[in-house]
Design a protein around this motif. Structure first.
Motif, PDB file in Angstrom:
ATOM      1  N   CYS A 179       0.813  -1.239   0.089  1.00 57.07           N
ATOM      2  CA  CYS A 179      -0.002  -0.067   0.073  1.00 57.07           C
ATOM      3  C   CYS A 179       0.921   1.102   0.224  1.00 57.07           C
ATOM      4  N   PHE A 180       0.551   2.234  -0.894  1.00 57.28           N
ATOM      5  CA  PHE A 180       0.819   3.468  -0.705  1.00 57.28           C
ATOM      6  C   PHE A 180      -0.105   4.692  -0.783  1.00 57.28           C
ATOM      7  N   LEU A 181       0.359   5.574  -0.037  1.00 57.86           N
ATOM      8  CA  LEU A 181      -0.651   6.893   0.416  1.00 57.86           C
ATOM      9  C   LEU A 181       0.271   7.938  -0.290  1.00 57.86           C
ATOM     10  N   THR A 182      -0.386   9.026  -1.141  1.00 52.07           N
ATOM     11  CA  THR A 182       0.258  10.205  -1.384  1.00 52.07           C
ATOM     12  C   THR A 182      -0.915  11.244  -1.357  1.00 52.07           C
ATOM     13  N   THR A 183      -0.138  12.367  -1.186  1.00 48.48           N
ATOM     14  CA  THR A 183      -1.001  13.704  -1.055  1.00 48.48           C
ATOM     15  C   THR A 183      -0.621  14.331  -2.624  1.00 48.48           C
ATOM     16  N   VAL A 184      -1.608  14.970  -3.271  1.00 49.80           N
ATOM     17  CA  VAL A 184      -1.129  15.468  -4.687  1.00 49.80           C
ATOM     18  C   VAL A 184      -1.022  16.936  -4.550  1.00 49.80           C
ATOM     19  N   GLU A 185      -0.086  17.593  -5.115  1.00 51.11           N
ATOM     20  CA  GLU A 185       0.127  18.788  -4.636  1.00 51.11           C
ATOM     21  C   GLU A 185      -0.656  19.751  -5.816  1.00 51.11           C
ATOM     22  N   ASP A 186      -1.250  21.167  -5.203  1.00 52.05           N
ATOM     23  CA  ASP A 186      -2.074  21.799  -6.142  1.00 52.05           C
ATOM     24  C   ASP A 186      -1.337  22.609  -7.188  1.00 52.05           C
ATOM     25  N   ASP A 187      -0.610  22.256  -8.075  1.00 52.69           N
ATOM     26  CA  ASP A 187       0.064  22.977  -9.265  1.00 52.69           C
ATOM     27  C   ASP A 187       0.114  21.874 -10.175  1.00 52.69           C
ATOM     28  N   LEU A 188       0.315  22.218 -11.361  1.00 56.53           N
ATOM     29  CA  LEU A 188       0.470  21.435 -12.647  1.00 56.53           C
ATOM     30  C   LEU A 188       1.563  20.418 -12.558  1.00 56.53           C
ATOM     31  N   ALA A 189       2.781  20.769 -12.089  1.00 54.96           N
ATOM     32  CA  ALA A 189       3.920  19.794 -12.064  1.00 54.96           C
ATOM     33  C   ALA A 189       3.665  18.834 -10.773  1.00 54.96           C
ATOM     34  N   GLY A 190       3.090  19.377  -9.809  1.00 56.44           N
ATOM     35  CA  GLY A 190       2.906  18.389  -8.627  1.00 56.44           C
ATOM     36  C   GLY A 190       1.843  17.312  -8.963  1.00 56.44           C
ATOM     37  N   ILE A 191       0.783  17.855  -9.758  1.00 56.44           N
ATOM     38  CA  ILE A 191      -0.115  16.752 -10.242  1.00 56.44           C
ATOM     39  C   ILE A 191       0.255  15.870 -10.946  1.00 56.44           C
ATOM     40  N   PHE A 192       0.977  16.206 -11.951  1.00 55.97           N
ATOM     41  CA  PHE A 192       1.689  15.187 -12.912  1.00 55.97           C
ATOM     42  C   PHE A 192       2.806  14.390 -12.225  1.00 55.97           C
ATOM     43  N   THR A 193       3.352  14.845 -11.206  1.00 49.66           N
ATOM     44  CA  THR A 193       4.348  14.044 -10.539  1.00 49.66           C
ATOM     45  C   THR A 193       3.646  12.983  -9.671  1.00 49.66           C
ATOM     46  N   GLY A 194       2.622  13.415  -9.048  1.00 49.88           N
ATOM     47  CA  GLY A 194       1.637  12.141  -8.354  1.00 49.88           C
ATOM     48  C   GLY A 194       1.245  11.293  -9.330  1.00 49.88           C
ATOM     49  N   ILE A 195       0.716  11.513 -10.508  1.00 51.04           N
ATOM     50  CA  ILE A 195       0.233  10.601 -11.410  1.00 51.04           C
ATOM     51  C   ILE A 195       1.591   9.717 -11.889  1.00 51.04           C
ATOM     52  N   ARG A 196       2.837  10.232 -12.259  1.00 52.75           N
ATOM     53  CA  ARG A 196       3.820   9.670 -12.448  1.00 52.75           C
ATOM     54  C   ARG A 196       4.252   8.747 -11.418  1.00 52.75           C
ATOM     55  N   ASN A 197       4.066   9.258  -9.960  1.00 54.19           N
ATOM     56  CA  ASN A 197       4.508   8.111  -8.961  1.00 54.19           C
ATOM     57  C   ASN A 197       3.452   6.991  -8.643  1.00 54.19           C
ATOM     58  N   ASN A 198       2.527   7.628  -9.298  1.00 53.09           N
ATOM     59  CA  ASN A 198       1.063   6.113  -9.447  1.00 53.09           C
ATOM     60  C   ASN A 198       1.590   5.143 -10.122  1.00 53.09           C
ATOM     61  N   ALA A 199       2.352   5.548 -11.258  1.00 55.27           N
ATOM     62  CA  ALA A 199       2.478   4.520 -12.300  1.00 55.27           C
ATOM     63  C   ALA A 199       3.538   3.611 -11.818  1.00 55.27           C
ATOM     64  N   LEU A 200       4.716   4.323 -11.117  1.00 54.37           N
ATOM     65  CA  LEU A 200       5.997   3.943 -10.749  1.00 54.37           C
ATOM     66  C   LEU A 200       5.910   3.003  -9.601  1.00 54.37           C
ATOM     67  N   LEU A 201       4.688   3.329  -8.541  1.00 55.63           N
ATOM     68  CA  LEU A 201       4.430   2.475  -7.517  1.00 55.63           C
ATOM     69  C   LEU A 201       3.597   1.228  -7.646  1.00 55.63           C
ATOM     70  N   ALA A 202       2.804   1.368  -8.942  1.00 51.81           N
ATOM     71  CA  ALA A 202       1.827   0.239  -9.116  1.00 51.81           C
ATOM     72  C   ALA A 202       2.597  -0.561  -9.990  1.00 51.81           C
ATOM     73  N   LYS A 203       3.649  -0.290 -10.548  1.00 53.77           N
ATOM     74  CA  LYS A 203       4.383  -1.263 -11.554  1.00 53.77           C
ATOM     75  C   LYS A 203       4.767  -2.470 -10.821  1.00 53.77           C
ATOM     76  N   TYR A 204       5.045  -2.420  -9.751  1.00 55.67           N
ATOM     77  CA  TYR A 204       5.407  -3.757  -8.957  1.00 55.67           C
ATOM     78  C   TYR A 204       4.478  -4.042  -7.778  1.00 55.67           C
ATOM     79  N   SER A 205       3.227  -4.353  -8.224  1.00 53.03           N
ATOM     80  CA  SER A 205       2.251  -4.408  -7.596  1.00 53.03           C
ATOM     81  C   SER A 205       1.778  -3.694  -6.014  1.00 53.03           C
ATOM     82  N   GLY A 206       2.030  -2.500  -6.241  1.00 54.93           N
ATOM     83  CA  GLY A 206       1.458  -1.534  -5.117  1.00 54.93           C
ATOM     84  C   GLY A 206       0.073  -0.957  -5.197  1.00 54.93           C
ATOM     85  N   GLY A 207      -0.651  -0.984  -4.322  1.00 54.33           N
ATOM     86  CA  GLY A 207      -2.353  -0.510  -4.495  1.00 54.33           C
ATOM     87  C   GLY A 207      -2.055   1.029  -3.923  1.00 54.33           C
ATOM     88  N   LEU A 208      -2.849   1.989  -4.509  1.00 51.66           N
ATOM     89  CA  LEU A 208      -2.541   3.303  -4.110  1.00 51.66           C
ATOM     90  C   LEU A 208      -3.820   3.981  -3.745  1.00 51.66           C
TER      91      LEU A 208
END
Length: 937
Positions: free
Chosen positions: A358-387
């Motif tokens: 399990c991974f829990l994240t907070t998404v930042e309120d700007d465009l760079a932060g939002i897409f950093t959050g989405i990128r982290n989702n992909a990296l964390l999910a790659k090896y069987s993580g639930g988000l």
């Protein structure tokens, strides 16, 4: 079986006490249900196994049974006797008069068979070898080796008294054809055994053992580089030779960590328990084969006990005595006393040991932060993580964007991208990426957020693959109860609210409402709190989302209040850890198999303590050997070292003790069992702190103040001015444990959480998590296929009372595995084996409340309602809040109609058959063990 048994038939005028004279001269009272059973068997013989599940046959049997009973009891005398043969004659006559000539003939044949069964029979003949040629993988051909089949089947049936080897053999040969491939013969063996699971649960073990023979051939052949066959008896010595070769092959293939070769492999191989391969039921072993056993080009080279030892070695890499700890860890895993979560089973001991679930994240309120959050989702999910993503900071629709002087499109368009990312990253095909988005109830986009899972509306603003959850503050619940107004804000104008809870949140929130009234806030909206609450519940019923989770309970009882804020839970609503923009919360999970520690007399406390201590050590070790895909997750995990120890097999533990789910005894057992697990888990973490040092942010935590989870209830009660219904009774010496924690510290910031465990409970062959029984006979679907599941405890009880037969199987199918409509099942069994939708969901809430007082995190709590209504949902979820629950999970409801029944034997018991499942709950639910829902361990 004779027609006779005890009962009294009633006529319209006066009771007729009809006595049935048996063939041995004894007598008993007349029971017309036996007539119904005999007729049903005749229909089954003529029309197939589906017959008894059709309304036509059931209604006709009921009518004809009544006619036979009337004929037998309308001959004048109030008290009279009748021969068994007379009853059977009347049954034949009734069938003939109804025009059911074929059924009447089948009934006659049934009578003849029963007559033959009462006389000595000739010895059974030996099955003849058919003229069938089998093609090997290299193209060569040879006759089907029936003798070899007989040996394999006999070994599979060893110790299973209800399994008939000749039955499996006959079914297998009947599925074979001339020129059949060798792998198809192996499949036919397994399918033959599977086909009988619905009528005899022991066949699930026979099917597993037949599959095991196939796995042994595949893995031994791959490791040795030449065709190999081994019986179960052979494995007592074969494992010792196989295991070092397996490790070497795995390292050469780039799959196993080279450090595994540094272990004393001979010592470890000697500790392998081959007999534990026989503990698998078919669903568990098939799941292991399809998804967990390591393979090279889809050829498995890992055997089940090698998997458990590989996982144990991976978690013991940094131990001083690695071999001793690996063997200790192997013991609790291979015995099914404890099972680690899916990422640990997938990856421990491999070159990419991503062990976190399990991974829990907070998404930042700007465009760079939002897409950093989405990128982290992909990296964390790659090896069987639930988000679990906290999206509350992202400004709402219409909010001003300073950089462009434009207006925000709100949070929903970004959730759509996060949804599609989860679909795209499917963890290497092992399982679908999964994510849950959380939003606080005051966010101005909350109303649109509620509609994300709807099947209507603009598809660009829908997220059909993403889970969603409401993060609800107590102040909102107070406004609902008071029928007050609720104000929605955009977070860019009320930045404090995100990080506040309890009294401080309420004070700041009221301050912002006053500022809005003064015109100092640009964007806000006033709604009636009750109206928003009702809409939340309505959408939850219609779509299954968003789930209801409670912000203040999660934070006020968090041991880590001094180090941050819990902004969301995870994919399954059981993890409650702090998140910031710089720290992604990470948790490693595993579950104690409760039924493995229970006898009819209760819990084995000493065994449970041993298991929990080993499990906590294993989970703590995963933190140091873990492969981290983002720096934010590594930083967080090493600082706080949270783990999540849960449980499974709760329903099985109740069955073992003969405790109905709907009873005070069940609630008390939930309390007692969780208290012991909590005590031992805290004790184990404190022991590790004494040995290895406490976690970095221990000072200032509730732990450091001597405030344990049971004590933190007072913090919540005070914040709610006493409006809390939680039993605070205890049985163990908690003062001694408080003193130990203050003295030695804690190794882990968080220790307990109860996850769904759908997959790992399948592996262990036990009931899922804390779930009640969904059905006593159904077909379970997951990524490994369709599996017949019969409640073995119920079957054993029905056998003991002479009630288990093909008609009972048909009755269970007809009633969807629910016992309430089957009158011949005694009342005590109907109560003990009541299914999820028969249980008042308040029993689930009460039991969960008793558990929650002992848990520092939360629990995945599904709620079942057979007939949801607005009032019922309102009462249920308000009660969940008032009983101190931190979170709830899926709301499961039943469909108004059911799919057409089909015989399970014809669906999962033959080659190339198309499986037809009995109905799962539909509508606002996640199907039990949904293969596309990885919100489960």
């Amino acid at each position: 079986m004779t027609i006779a048994s005890q009962a009294v038939h009633q006529t319209a005028e006066q009771p007729i006490q009809l006595t049935v004279v048996r063939r041995d001269g004894s007598s008993t009272a007349f029971d017309q249900t036996k007539i119904s059973v005999a007729m049903t068997k005749a229909f089954l013989a003529v029309e197939g196994a589906d017959a008894a599940t059709t309304h036509r046959v059931r209604d006709l049997v009921a009518d004809l049974t009544g006619r036979v009973a009337d004929a037998l009891t309308s001959r004048g005398d109030a008290r009279r006797s009748v021969q068994v043969e007379d009853i059977q004659d009347q049954v034949e006559l009734a069938l003939m008069r109804a025009g059911e000539h074929q059924v009447a003939r089948a009934y006659v044949l049934y009578r003849e068979e029963r007559t033959k069964a009462r006389t000595p029979a000739d010895p059974a003949g030996v099955t003849a070898k058919p003229a069938i040629t089998v093609r090997a993988a290299d193209g060569s051909a040879a006759p089907l080796d029936v003798d070899r089949l007989r040996v394999i089947i006999a070994e599979a049936a060893d110790g299973l008294d209800a399994v008939d080897p000749e039955q499996i053999l006959d079914e297998t040969i009947g599925s074979c054809y001339d020129g059949i491939a060798q792998h198809e013969v192996e499949l036919a063996l397994v399918m033959a055994a599977r086909s009988y699971v619905e009528t005899e649960p022991q066949y699930r073990f026979a099917a597993a053992r037949l599959l095991l023979d196939q796995i042994r051939r595949e893995a031994l052949g791959r490791v040795h580089g030449e065709p190999r066959q081994a019986s179960q008896a052979d494995m007592a010595t074969a494992y010792a030779d196989y295991f070092p070769r397996y490790v070497q092959l795995g390292i050469e293939a780039g799959q196993l960590d080279p450090r595994l070769a540094e272990f004393d492999l001979a010592r470890l191989a000697a500790a392998i328990r081959p007999e534990r391969d026989l503990d698998f039921a078919f669903l568990g072993l098939q799941t292991l084969y399809d998804r967990y056993l390591l393979h090279i080009d889809k050829v498995r080279f890992e055997l089940p006990q090698a998997l458990f030892l590989r996982v144990a070695m991976g978690m013991a890499l940094r131990e001083d005595d690695r071999e001793a700890k690996a063997i200790e860890f192997y013991e609790v895993l291979s015995s099914f006393r404890f099972m680690a979560s899916t990422p640990i089973l997938f990856n421990s001991g491999t070159t990419r040991p991503q062990l976190s679930a399990c991974f829990l994240t907070t998404v930042e309120d700007d465009l760079a932060g939002i897409f950093t959050g989405i990128r982290n989702n992909a990296l964390l999910a790659k090896y069987s993580g639930g988000l679990g993503n906290d999206w509350t900071p992202v400004r709402g629709i219409g909010a001003r964007i300073r950089g462009t002087n434009g207006e925000s499109q709100g949070v929903v368009p970004f959730l759509k991208i996060a949804n599609d990312t989860a679909v795209a990253v499917n963890q290497g095909g092992k399982r679908k990426g999964a994510v849950c988005a959380y939003l606080e109830t005051w966010h101005i986009d909350i109303e649109e957020f509620l509609d994300l899972r709807k099947n209507t509306g603009d598809e660009r603003r829908r997220t059909h693959d993403m889970n969603t959850a409401n993060w609800v503050p107590d102040l909102f619940m107070h406004r609902v109860e008071a029928d007050g107004e609720w104000t929605l804000f955009s977070p860019d104008e009320v930045p404090e609210l995100h990080d506040l809870y309890g009294a401080k949140f309420a004070e700041a929130y009221r301050g912002y409402e006053e500022a809005a009234d003064r015109g100092e806030i640009r964007m806000f909206k006033r709604v009636r709190a009750v109206d928003l609450w009702r809409r939340m519940l309505t959408v939850l019923f219609e779509t299954g989302h968003p789930w209801i989770t409670f912000k203040d309970a999660c934070n006020l009882r968090s041991p880590q209040q001094h180090a941050g804020v819990v902004h969301s839970s995870n994919l399954c609503t059981e993890i409650t850890l702090n998140t910031t923009l710089d720290e992604v919360a990470v948790c490693n999970l595993g579950s104690v198999n409760l039924v493995a520690h229970v006898t009819p007399q209760g819990l084995d406390a000493e065994l449970l303590r041993d298991t929990v201590h080993a499990a906590v050590r294993m989970l703590d070790n995963t933190i140091d050997v873990n492969f981290y895909t983002t720096p934010e997750s590594e930083r967080s995990n090493l600082r706080h070292r949270p783990i999540s120890l849960g449980l499974m097999g709760f329903a099985d533990a109740l069955f073992t003790q003969r405790i109905p789910y709907t009873s005070d005894a069940s609630v008390d057992f939930a309390d007692r069992s969780m208290e012991q697990l909590s005590y031992y888990a805290i004790e184990a973490s404190s022991d590790l702190a004494a040995e290895r040092g406490h976690y970095e942010t221990y000072d200032g935590s509730l732990w450091s103040q001597g405030i344990l989870p049971i004590d933190s209830i007072d913090l919540l009660r005070t914040a709610r001015d006493g409006d809390l219904i939680v039993d605070e009774g205890k049985q163990l010496d908690w003062e001694a444990l408080r003193a130990k924690v203050r003295r030695d510290g804690m190794r882990n910031s968080n220790v307990m959480a109860i996850a769904p465990t759908a997959t790992i409970s399948n592996i262990c062959g036990v009931s899922q998590s804390i779930e009640p029984t969904y059905s006593n006979l159904f077909v379970k679907s997951n990524m490994s296929g369709e599996f017949t599941v019969a409640n073995p405890y119920l079957v054993a009880d029905l056998k003991a009372r002479g009630l288990w037969d093909q008609v009972m199987v048909s009755d269970l199918k007809y009633h969807d595995g629910v016992l309430a409509g089957i009158e011949r099942i005694p009342a005590d069994l109907r109560e003990l084996y009541a299914t999820a939708f028969e249980i008042d969901p308040m029993w689930l809430v009460k039991a969960a409340s008793r558990r929650q007082k002992w848990i520092d995190q939360a629990q995945s709590l599904n709620l079942y309602m057979s007939a949801p209504s607005g009032r019922a949902l309102d009462e249920l979820y308000r009660s969940a809040w008032r009983h101190g629950l931190k979170t709830t999970y899926y709301l499961r409801s039943q469909s108004a109609t059911h799919v057409e029944k089909s015989t399970l034997k014809g669906t999962d018991g033959r080659l190339n058959a198309v499986p037809v499942s009995l109905p799962e709950p539909t509508g606002a639910v996640c199907a039990i063990d949904d293969p596309d829902c990885e919100a489960c361990q």
